[in-house]
Write an enzyme that holds these catalytic residues in place. Structure first.
Site, PDB file in Angstrom:
ATOM      1  N   ARG A 168      48.190 -36.039  26.591  1.00 44.93           N
ATOM      2  CA  ARG A 168      49.337 -36.618  25.910  1.00 44.93           C
ATOM      3  C   ARG A 168      48.992 -36.705  24.430  1.00 44.93           C
ATOM      4  O   ARG A 168      47.830 -36.804  24.052  1.00 44.93           O
ATOM      5  CB  ARG A 168      49.662 -38.010  26.460  1.00 44.93           C
ATOM      6  N   LYS A 191      47.644 -43.688  30.599  1.00 39.03           N
ATOM      7  CA  LYS A 191      48.570 -44.780  30.892  1.00 39.03           C
ATOM      8  C   LYS A 191      47.961 -45.749  31.891  1.00 39.03           C
ATOM      9  O   LYS A 191      47.238 -45.352  32.803  1.00 39.03           O
ATOM     10  CB  LYS A 191      49.877 -44.216  31.456  1.00 39.03           C
ATOM     11  N   HIS A 259      54.581 -32.450  23.542  1.00 42.84           N
ATOM     12  CA  HIS A 259      54.492 -32.752  24.979  1.00 42.84           C
ATOM     13  C   HIS A 259      54.763 -31.521  25.828  1.00 42.84           C
ATOM     14  O   HIS A 259      54.304 -31.440  26.976  1.00 42.84           O
ATOM     15  CB  HIS A 259      55.459 -33.870  25.357  1.00 42.84           C
ATOM     16  N   ARG A 262      51.641 -29.935  27.054  1.00 42.52           N
ATOM     17  CA  ARG A 262      51.089 -30.553  28.270  1.00 42.52           C
ATOM     18  C   ARG A 262      51.796 -30.009  29.505  1.00 42.52           C
ATOM     19  O   ARG A 262      51.155 -29.704  30.520  1.00 42.52           O
ATOM     20  CB  ARG A 262      51.230 -32.070  28.170  1.00 42.52           C
ATOM     21  N   HIS A 285      47.883 -38.412  36.351  1.00 42.57           N
ATOM     22  CA  HIS A 285      49.028 -39.012  37.026  1.00 42.57           C
ATOM     23  C   HIS A 285      48.553 -39.990  38.098  1.00 42.57           C
ATOM     24  O   HIS A 285      47.636 -39.681  38.857  1.00 42.57           O
ATOM     25  CB  HIS A 285      49.891 -37.931  37.685  1.00 42.57           C
ATOM     26  N   TYR A 294      56.292 -30.157  38.852  1.00 43.21           N
ATOM     27  CA  TYR A 294      55.990 -28.842  38.283  1.00 43.21           C
ATOM     28  C   TYR A 294      56.236 -27.715  39.274  1.00 43.21           C
ATOM     29  O   TYR A 294      56.342 -26.559  38.877  1.00 43.21           O
ATOM     30  CB  TYR A 294      54.550 -28.805  37.771  1.00 43.21           C
TER      31      TYR A 294
END
Length: 344
Positions: A168, A191, A259, A262, A285, A294
């Protein structure tokens, strides 16, 4: 840190204090990013202010417990009439639910009516990945300015880092000189404060080394390595502006954003046969369902994976074709069999 949130006069003092305490809890205890906390604060503040406008009086903590389903729906309808998209409404409802869970746990305030609200149906957008030819143009020689000053080398190193490691933009800009080390691997904090180890490709390592060698200032070990002209940490907004200028100069699509690199990292790995679990770890994730988005980029990949992995995929015959015997000829019908050799 969150003094700008929950400040409206439409909210009573007890509700304003509870709101700021909630944001501090999210940031300090649950390790939510500052950007996530601010988004939550904006959402809940906007919704409660709409509720106060509808009721014609300020809203306090005790009012929260007494609100019924019609009032909640009216507050959301207020924002919908102003053009708030379904995705934003869904995020606002998620923020509100998180706030009420905090109030129930910390202040003993409950609101059963909120459970009756349904999240608006939202279709997750398919990630916009770049084609490999566009990636080659982005990192080709024509992308570098002439002469290639340290700013151009910085941009190239940063964009390669985003694409080569799937970071990110906030994660890349947070890399310090001490954190970069030898550049063999990166320990990235994403995150929710989740850490992951990301390998660094030689081409990425070389690009960052060239940039650091050309950098006219010397960042301290605890300072981020990507610097502005004024020797300040590079901001995400500056990176987005640099990307916009570069894609327009090269004639690349408007969907090319930091982004999107990514997204391209994950999509190209998947197309080359990487498994979803590994991609999940590399992207950081928390849930595999987030990574599965994806697979929608190229549905042909699913058919190819099925054909390669299913033990009987190669033996299945298309509908309407007759079975052949081992000699390759169609099986003749048995005596007295009017079905043409087919089994009933």
């Amino acid at each position: 840190m969150f003094s700008k949130y929950f400040t409206s006069a439409r909210l009573r003092a007890d509700l304003r204090a509870a709101g700021r305490a909630w944001l501090a809890h999210l940031h300090q205890e649950k390790k939510y990013s500052i950007h996530t906390c601010r988004a939550y604060g904006r959402d809940v503040t906007a919704l409660l202010c709409a509720m106060a406008e509808i009721r014609g009086e300020p809203v306090g903590l005790q009012d929260i417990a007494l609100l019924d389903i019609s009032e909640w729906r009216a507050a959301f309808a207020h924002h919908a009439r102003r053009g708030l998209a379904a995705r934003s409404q869904a995020r606002m409802l998620a923020s509100l639910r998180a706030f009420l869970r905090f109030l129930e746990r910390e202040r003993g305030i409950e609101n059963a009516a909120l459970c009756l609200l349904r999240t608006p149906p939202v279709e997750r957008p398919v990630p916009r990945a770049l084609h490999e030819s566009e990636i080659r143009r982005l990192f080709g020689e024509e992308a570098l300015s002439r002469p290639a000053d340290w700013i151009a080398l910085r941009d190239r190193a940063l964009f390669l880092l985003l694409y080569g490691c799937g970071l990110r933009i906030s994660e890349a800009l947070a890399i310090t000189k001490a954190g970069w080390g030898t550049g063999e691997v990166l320990r990235v904090t994403g995150k929710g404060g989740r850490e992951r180890i990301v390998p660094v490709l030689p081409v990425v390592r070389e690009a960052v080394a060239h940039y650091l060698a050309a950098l006219p200032m010397e960042p301290a070990p605890e300072e981020p390595i990507f610097r502005s002209r004024r020797n300040r940490p590079l901001s995400a907004r500056s990176v987005q502006a640099r990307m916009m200028a570069l894609r327009r100069r090269l004639g690349l699509p408007e969907t090319l954003t930091p982004h999107a690199l990514r997204h391209s990292f994950a999509t190209h790995l998947l197309q080359e046969g990487a498994d979803l679990r590994s991609i999940q770890e590399l992207l950081g994730h928390a849930s595999l369902s987030t990574t599965q988005i994806y697979t929608r980029v190229d549905e042909r990949l699913l058919a190819q994976t099925y054909a390669a992995a299913h033990p009987r995929a190669g033996r299945m015959q298309p509908a309407g074709k007759k079975r052949r015997n081992r000699t390759g000829r169609r099986n003749p019908p048995a005596a007295g069999d009017s079905s043409g050799g087919r089994r009933r």
